[in-house]
Scaffold this motif. Structure first.
Motif, PDB file in Angstrom:
ATOM      1  N   VAL A 129      24.534 -19.785  15.443  1.00  0.00           N
ATOM      2  CA  VAL A 129      25.919 -19.396  15.712  1.00  0.00           C
ATOM      3  C   VAL A 129      26.381 -18.337  14.712  1.00  0.00           C
ATOM      4  O   VAL A 129      27.067 -17.378  15.077  1.00  0.00           O
ATOM      5  CB  VAL A 129      26.851 -20.633  15.672  1.00  0.00           C
ATOM      6  CG1 VAL A 129      28.308 -20.208  15.701  1.00  0.00           C
ATOM      7  CG2 VAL A 129      26.557 -21.552  16.850  1.00  0.00           C
ATOM      8  N   VAL A 130      25.973 -18.497  13.467  1.00  0.00           N
ATOM      9  CA  VAL A 130      26.296 -17.482  12.456  1.00  0.00           C
ATOM     10  C   VAL A 130      25.653 -16.146  12.841  1.00  0.00           C
ATOM     11  O   VAL A 130      26.268 -15.081  12.716  1.00  0.00           O
ATOM     12  CB  VAL A 130      25.822 -17.921  11.060  1.00  0.00           C
ATOM     13  CG1 VAL A 130      26.126 -16.845  10.018  1.00  0.00           C
ATOM     14  CG2 VAL A 130      26.487 -19.235  10.659  1.00  0.00           C
ATOM     15  N   GLY A 131      24.419 -16.199  13.337  1.00  0.00           N
ATOM     16  CA  GLY A 131      23.744 -14.986  13.785  1.00  0.00           C
ATOM     17  C   GLY A 131      24.476 -14.317  14.936  1.00  0.00           C
ATOM     18  O   GLY A 131      24.591 -13.078  14.982  1.00  0.00           O
ATOM     19  N   LEU A 132      24.983 -15.100  15.876  1.00  0.00           N
ATOM     20  CA  LEU A 132      25.719 -14.542  17.010  1.00  0.00           C
ATOM     21  C   LEU A 132      27.016 -13.878  16.558  1.00  0.00           C
ATOM     22  O   LEU A 132      27.380 -12.793  17.032  1.00  0.00           O
ATOM     23  CB  LEU A 132      26.011 -15.646  18.033  1.00  0.00           C
ATOM     24  CG  LEU A 132      24.790 -16.242  18.727  1.00  0.00           C
ATOM     25  CD1 LEU A 132      25.176 -17.477  19.544  1.00  0.00           C
ATOM     26  CD2 LEU A 132      24.104 -15.220  19.619  1.00  0.00           C
ATOM     27  N   ASP A 151      17.592 -16.261  17.900  1.00  0.00           N
ATOM     28  CA  ASP A 151      16.261 -16.636  17.418  1.00  0.00           C
ATOM     29  C   ASP A 151      16.081 -16.317  15.937  1.00  0.00           C
ATOM     30  O   ASP A 151      15.390 -17.041  15.221  1.00  0.00           O
ATOM     31  CB  ASP A 151      15.185 -15.938  18.245  1.00  0.00           C
ATOM     32  CG  ASP A 151      15.026 -16.560  19.622  1.00  0.00           C
ATOM     33  OD1 ASP A 151      15.637 -17.615  19.874  1.00  0.00           O
ATOM     34  OD2 ASP A 151      14.299 -15.994  20.458  1.00  0.00           O
ATOM     35  N   LEU A 152      16.713 -15.245  15.483  1.00  0.00           N
ATOM     36  CA  LEU A 152      16.613 -14.916  14.061  1.00  0.00           C
ATOM     37  C   LEU A 152      17.317 -15.978  13.224  1.00  0.00           C
ATOM     38  O   LEU A 152      16.829 -16.374  12.170  1.00  0.00           O
ATOM     39  CB  LEU A 152      17.207 -13.535  13.798  1.00  0.00           C
ATOM     40  CG  LEU A 152      16.796 -12.870  12.483  1.00  0.00           C
ATOM     41  CD1 LEU A 152      15.282 -12.698  12.393  1.00  0.00           C
ATOM     42  CD2 LEU A 152      17.491 -11.514  12.324  1.00  0.00           C
ATOM     43  N   PRO A 232      21.180  -5.140   9.163  1.00  0.00           N
ATOM     44  CA  PRO A 232      21.338  -6.233   8.189  1.00  0.00           C
ATOM     45  C   PRO A 232      20.446  -7.444   8.506  1.00  0.00           C
ATOM     46  O   PRO A 232      19.895  -8.075   7.597  1.00  0.00           O
ATOM     47  CB  PRO A 232      22.817  -6.587   8.281  1.00  0.00           C
ATOM     48  CG  PRO A 232      23.466  -5.306   8.709  1.00  0.00           C
ATOM     49  CD  PRO A 232      22.495  -4.681   9.667  1.00  0.00           C
ATOM     50  N   GLY A 233      20.307  -7.767   9.786  1.00  0.00           N
ATOM     51  CA  GLY A 233      19.426  -8.871  10.164  1.00  0.00           C
ATOM     52  C   GLY A 233      17.971  -8.566   9.861  1.00  0.00           C
ATOM     53  O   GLY A 233      17.210  -9.446   9.446  1.00  0.00           O
ATOM     54  N   LEU A 234      17.576  -7.313  10.058  1.00  0.00           N
ATOM     55  CA  LEU A 234      16.208  -6.914   9.751  1.00  0.00           C
ATOM     56  C   LEU A 234      15.945  -6.964   8.247  1.00  0.00           C
ATOM     57  O   LEU A 234      14.847  -7.318   7.816  1.00  0.00           O
ATOM     58  CB  LEU A 234      15.945  -5.501  10.288  1.00  0.00           C
ATOM     59  CG  LEU A 234      16.062  -5.334  11.809  1.00  0.00           C
ATOM     60  CD1 LEU A 234      15.876  -3.878  12.203  1.00  0.00           C
ATOM     61  CD2 LEU A 234      15.059  -6.226  12.530  1.00  0.00           C
TER      62      LEU A 234
END
Length: 277
Positions: A129-132, A151-152, A232-234
């Motif tokens: 949820v934080v990722g979304l 998925d991350l 940032p996710g990468l």
């Protein structure tokens, strides 16, 4: 100290790898993601630092009401005040912020997970949820990016679980599914007693493979057109996958120690990943 400075201070003091992924963002987006991260830290600290379950539940309920006040335009906490500035700008759903708190509350009522399906719900609430929400802040054009973010988040949380097995056990929690413990003949007491053996290594290797599968799935979902906005996710993935490889290289010595990367190494990974993406 204004609300955004409070959140910045909260994020910087945490020492988390997440902080390094925010450094290169434009100010407006950096301000928003740090406010979201500060909320996560606040509610996580309630669970980790409050030893009375009823008191912790009362505090989490206060945060639920604070989220409601935030969306009503009348927050009282610095984090709520900071979020009020960004929730409309970045289309952050109230239900998802509340779901993060639901995930944190699971730690007060559940210390074991029968199978991976049960653990998935926990990981979804506290990480996916934080990722979304983060994907909304970073920006995207293709909704396929939301599958990447989901998925991350799973991959990050599974990496956290691997890193923190011993620390969590000392708090009375074992996140590794019971079905996995039984499959590799590792009794819960062995983990509580911090006894490292070949069976435990095989168990942890299986957990690491599961995490790596989620990293691979996430990258497969990320559309090329959204790659730059989702940098940032990468960056976080580069730091976390490096950490996971270090843990594997050390033979999963996670029962009596906590593997970490130095700030310099995290900064190097962050900068080099940002430039390549």
């Amino acid at each position: 100290m204004n609300p955004h400075d409070y959140c910045q201070d909260k994020a910087a003091k945490s020492g988390s790898s997440f902080y390094y992924s925010f450094l290169f963002l434009p100010p407006e987006r950096r301000q928003a993601i740090i406010a979201l991260y500060a909320l996560c830290r606040e509610v996580d600290d309630v669970v980790d630092e409050c030893h009375d379950v009823q008191v912790a539940q009362t505090k989490l309920e206060w945060w639920r009401k604070e989220i409601g006040r935030t969306y009503g335009g009348q927050p009282t906490h610095p984090v709520g005040l900071a979020l009020k500035d960004v929730i409309g700008r970045f289309n952050l759903p109230q239900e998802q912020l509340l779901e993060i708190i639901d995930g944190m509350e699971m730690d007060l009522t559940q210390t074991r997970y029968l199978d991976f399906k049960g653990l998935q719900l926990y990981c979804y609430r506290v990480a996916s949820v934080v990722g979304l929400l983060a994907a909304e802040i970073f920006g995207y054009q293709d909704r396929q990016t939301l599958k990447y973010a989901h998925d991350l988040g799973m991959a990050f949380q599974l990496t956290n679980i691997i890193r923190d097995v011993g620390e969590d056990a000392r708090r009375g929690r074992i996140y590794l599914p019971i079905e996995d413990l039984q499959r590799f003949n590792v009794p819960a007491k062995q983990i509580m007693d911090a006894r490292h053996d070949d069976n435990f290594v095989q168990l942890m290797r299986f957990q690491a493979q599961r995490a790596q599968q989620y990293y691979d799935q996430a990258f497969a979902h990320l559309p090329p057109g959204d790659r730059k906005t989702q940098r940032p996710g990468l960056v976080m993935a580069a730091i976390y996958r490096t950490l996971l490889r270090e843990i594997e290289r050390d033979g999963f010595l996670v029962l009596d120690r906590r593997t970490s990367l130095t700030p310099i190494r995290k900064l190097w990974l962050a900068g080099s990943t940002w430039l390549r993406a």
